[in-house]
Write a protein that holds these residues in place. Structure first.
Motif, PDB file in Angstrom:
ATOM      1  N   ARG A   1      -7.774  -5.303   0.425  1.00 24.42           N
ATOM      2  CA  ARG A   1      -7.198  -5.558  -0.794  1.00 24.42           C
ATOM      3  C   ARG A   1      -6.314  -6.814  -0.818  1.00 24.42           C
TER       4      ARG A   1
ATOM      5  N   VAL B   1       0.913  -1.150  -0.020  1.00 17.34           N
ATOM      6  CA  VAL B   1      -0.123  -0.182   0.179  1.00 17.34           C
ATOM      7  C   VAL B   1       0.896   1.281   0.129  1.00 17.34           C
TER       8      VAL B   1
ATOM      9  N   GLU C   1       5.946   2.680   6.091  1.00 19.06           N
ATOM     10  CA  GLU C   1       6.499   2.277   7.378  1.00 19.06           C
ATOM     11  C   GLU C   1       7.907   1.510   7.254  1.00 19.06           C
TER      12      GLU C   1
ATOM     13  N   LEU D   1      -0.072   3.365   9.457  1.00 14.85           N
ATOM     14  CA  LEU D   1      -1.338   3.335   9.153  1.00 14.85           C
ATOM     15  C   LEU D   1      -2.272   3.737   9.914  1.00 14.85           C
ATOM     16  N   THR D   2      -3.556   4.305   9.814  1.00 13.74           N
ATOM     17  CA  THR D   2      -4.618   4.170  10.607  1.00 13.74           C
ATOM     18  C   THR D   2      -5.291   3.003  10.796  1.00 13.74           C
TER      19      THR D   2
ATOM     20  N   SER E   1       2.820   2.399   2.311  1.00 11.53           N
ATOM     21  CA  SER E   1       2.815   3.254   3.609  1.00 11.53           C
ATOM     22  C   SER E   1       3.869   4.196   4.087  1.00 11.53           C
TER      23      SER E   1
ATOM     24  N   GLU F   1      -8.260   2.743   9.749  1.00  8.05           N
ATOM     25  CA  GLU F   1      -9.156   2.515   8.743  1.00  8.05           C
ATOM     26  C   GLU F   1      -8.219   2.323   7.506  1.00  8.05           C
ATOM     27  N   GLN F   2      -6.929   2.600   7.528  1.00 10.41           N
ATOM     28  CA  GLN F   2      -6.033   2.550   6.336  1.00 10.41           C
ATOM     29  C   GLN F   2      -5.736   0.995   6.221  1.00 10.41           C
ATOM     30  N   LEU F   3      -5.445   0.390   7.516  1.00 10.83           N
ATOM     31  CA  LEU F   3      -4.956  -0.660   7.426  1.00 10.83           C
ATOM     32  C   LEU F   3      -6.101  -1.776   7.135  1.00 10.83           C
ATOM     33  N   SER F   4      -7.386  -1.571   7.503  1.00 15.35           N
ATOM     34  CA  SER F   4      -8.532  -2.213   6.988  1.00 15.35           C
ATOM     35  C   SER F   4      -8.652  -2.348   5.599  1.00 15.35           C
ATOM     36  N   ALA F   5      -8.564  -0.942   5.007  1.00 12.25           N
ATOM     37  CA  ALA F   5      -8.668  -1.182   3.671  1.00 12.25           C
ATOM     38  C   ALA F   5      -7.598  -1.882   2.961  1.00 12.25           C
ATOM     39  N   GLY F   6      -6.341  -1.735   3.457  1.00 12.00           N
ATOM     40  CA  GLY F   6      -5.355  -2.448   2.937  1.00 12.00           C
ATOM     41  C   GLY F   6      -5.408  -4.112   2.992  1.00 12.00           C
TER      42      GLY F   6
END
Length: 572
Positions: free
Chosen positions: A374, A350, A354, A363-364, A352, A366-371
């Motif tokens: 995918r 993604v 990191e 990652l927040t 990030s 929400e961002q981690l969930s979206a990743g």
């Protein structure tokens, strides 16, 4: 929470703020002190306490560096300890000699002492291409092939010796470990999946820190400061590896950093982070509790490590490399033959930015969930037929075969990793023993990503007053976790499958195994006003409970509340 100091208490009510629990624990402490004094001829100076934990959701994903959601339980390990008086000689006069006893009569008394051994290493320097340096390393006899109770005590001791008493270049020590007497007791059933082994290692680490006056340490930045919870977690994780378990850190983190009345969201990437999360179960229209039920199938991480726990660690690590190759993540692959995890693959995928050990960016949720959503699509590319088609230059998307064998042979796994056989072995197998004829790369990866997503969805539940439907949603996540553990990670067993199914029929909102699996306990989300009836239905419906007495049944099935984390109790 990781930066907070390890607590030292001098009153039971401070250690256990709930009066009823404080009264019960004060009686346990008094009994332990009395028994210690009778056995050793002097009083203990400290009691080190470490609780077990129940993992509410998030199984076998901590060593892939994804977040988990445990809570400490009331059941714990207590270790009374003291420096042996100079005029009281029980055994030889070795430095750091330990006399260890256990209140459980089946565990025989043990005596042991660490030894300093020479170890030659080669060190590169500016003055010379290489030079030989003599170091002196501690040795304690810990055989990971045998499951002995004192091995966990030795493991905790080893970490204290290594950090505070290891000299370099000379056998002379600035200070020496003291001769120590310890007495161990506990209420966590061994092999139950409530992390008795981690609690033993945490408690023994704390006991040897306390008796050697190493809880408060001097650093360049501070003349004196208390060892932090994060430091204790790191020490305990490394210490438990000495008994043959490559732990991801969840068990130790839960035991050390827990707070009463909360669960913990523990993440490990890019840095270790633990935060208390209020549970919605006490604020919904209908209150709920956790009920733990022991399958009575003893699950020992060490004894089954080669075909179970350690094998899963290796499978997820190899999966990360193969997935990185499939996704074309050149930055990760450029690291050559070094290991990286599925969480690091997601971060690279993604973009990030990191990096392990760097606190930001991260990652927040929400961002981690979206990743993760995918990545669950990309996991299908790890099916063996698709991997083979990709290697042959064919259309991998059309390569699925009905009823295909999802596991890889060893040779296939090496080939798909992109490493030669020697580099593969050095990277993934030189440090651990595993046994398998097929390696389930696809199934393990699908479990890790889907379980990590379930943890985030569980964590996102609002802790304010909520309708009872929230409990049904949380229960559904728990039951989906059990299905994944059984079918994809294959860490369940027939008894756990039967017990979780019985729990659902008996009225649980959701039920799943907790702990490493292959036996041990289940945890079920149950309406508080139905808890007693629920427990009665489990006891009546699970055949292995039929032969238990009343006390054994109460120990096998119980409701629990989140407990305080590890601490040291200093006796006056």
């Amino acid at each position: 929470m990781a930066t907070e100091p390890v607590p030292i208490f001098t009153s039971v009510i401070d250690a256990h703020p709930i009066p009823a629990i404080a009264t019960r624990e004060a009686a346990r402490f008094d009994a332990l002190v009395s028994e210690f004094t009778q056995r050793f001829g002097h009083k203990p100076a400290y009691i080190a306490r470490a609780p077990g934990r129940v993992n509410i959701i998030g199984e076998h994903i901590d060593y892939a560096l994804f977040g988990v959601f445990p809570a400490a339980v009331e059941q714990d390990v207590l270790i009374a300890c003291a420096r042996r008086p100079d005029d009281l000689v029980l055994d030889g006069g070795e430095r750091g000699h330990v006399h260890a006893q256990n209140l459980q009569p089946k565990y025989t008394p043990q005596t042991f002492a660490p030894m300093l051994r020479d170890a030659a290493i080669t060190q590169n320097t500016e003055q010379s291409a290489s030079s030989h340096v003599r170091l002196h390393q501690w040795h304690l006899d810990i055989d990971p092939r045998q499951l002995r109770w004192e091995s966990y005590v030795k493991a905790g001791y080893y970490g204290v010796l290594e950090r505070f008493f290891t000299p370099s270049g000379s056998a002379a020590l600035e200070s020496e470990p003291v001769n120590t007497d310890i007495l161990v007791t506990g209420t966590i059933p061994a092999g139950s999946g409530l992390s008795s082994s981690a609690a033993m290692v945490v408690a023994s680490t704390l006991a040897f820190l306390a008796v050697n006056d190493k809880l408060d340490i001097a650093t360049p930045d501070a003349p004196t400061r208390r060892i932090t919870k994060g430091e204790l977690v790191s020490m305990a994780v490394e210490n438990e590896k000495r008994v043959g378990v490559n732990s991801g850190g969840m068990d130790q983190a839960a035991s050390v950093t827990a707070l009463p009345s909360t669960a913990l969201y523990i993440s490990f990437y890019p840095v270790f982070h633990a935060e208390p999360v209020p549970l919605p179960i006490r604020r919904t229209a209908r209150k709920a509790v956790w009920v733990c039920a022991n399958s009575l199938v003893q699950s020992e991480k060490v004894l089954g490590a080669k075909t179970r726990y350690n094998l899963r660690v290796v499978e997820t690590l190899v999966a990360a490399r193969i997935l990185a190759r499939v996704l074309g993540l050149s930055a990760l692959l450029a690291s050559g033959d070094s290991k990286f995890t599925l969480r690091e693959v997601l971060a690279a995928y993604v973009g990030s930015g990191e990096a392990k050990g760097a606190p930001a960016p991260a990652l927040t949720p929400e961002q981690l969930s979206a990743g993760l959503e995918r990545m669950l699509d990309e996991v299908e590319r790890l099916r063996p037929a698709r991997l083979a088609a990709r290697e042959a230059g064919a259309d991998a998307a059309q390569a699925d075969a009905a009823g295909e064998e999802l596991g890889l042979t060893y040779d296939e796994m090496v080939r798909f990793s992109g490493l030669d056989a020697a580099a593969f072995h050095a990277t993934y197998l030189s440090w651990v023993e595993v046994e398998a004829t097929r390696f389930q790369i696809y199934k393990r990866t699908k479990h890790v990503f889907s379980e990590a997503l379930r943890v985030l969805r569980f964590r996102a539940a609002d802790a304010d007053a909520l309708p009872e439907s929230t409990l049904h949603d949380l229960g559904a996540l728990m039951s989906a976790s059990q299905a994944s553990c059984s079918a994809l990670f294959e860490c369940s067993c027939p008894e756990l499958d039967a017990l979780t199914a019985l729990a659902l029929r008996s009225g649980a909102y959701g039920s799943r195994l907790t702990g490493a699996g292959w036996g041990g306990c289940t945890v079920s989300l149950v309406a508080e006003d139905e808890a007693e009836a629920f427990i009665a239905r489990l006891v009546a419906g699970y055949p292995p409970y039929a032969g238990l007495g009343d006390e054994a049944r109460r120990e096998a099935v119980f409701a629990t509340v989140p407990s305080n984390g590890a601490f040291v109790f200093k006796l006056g």
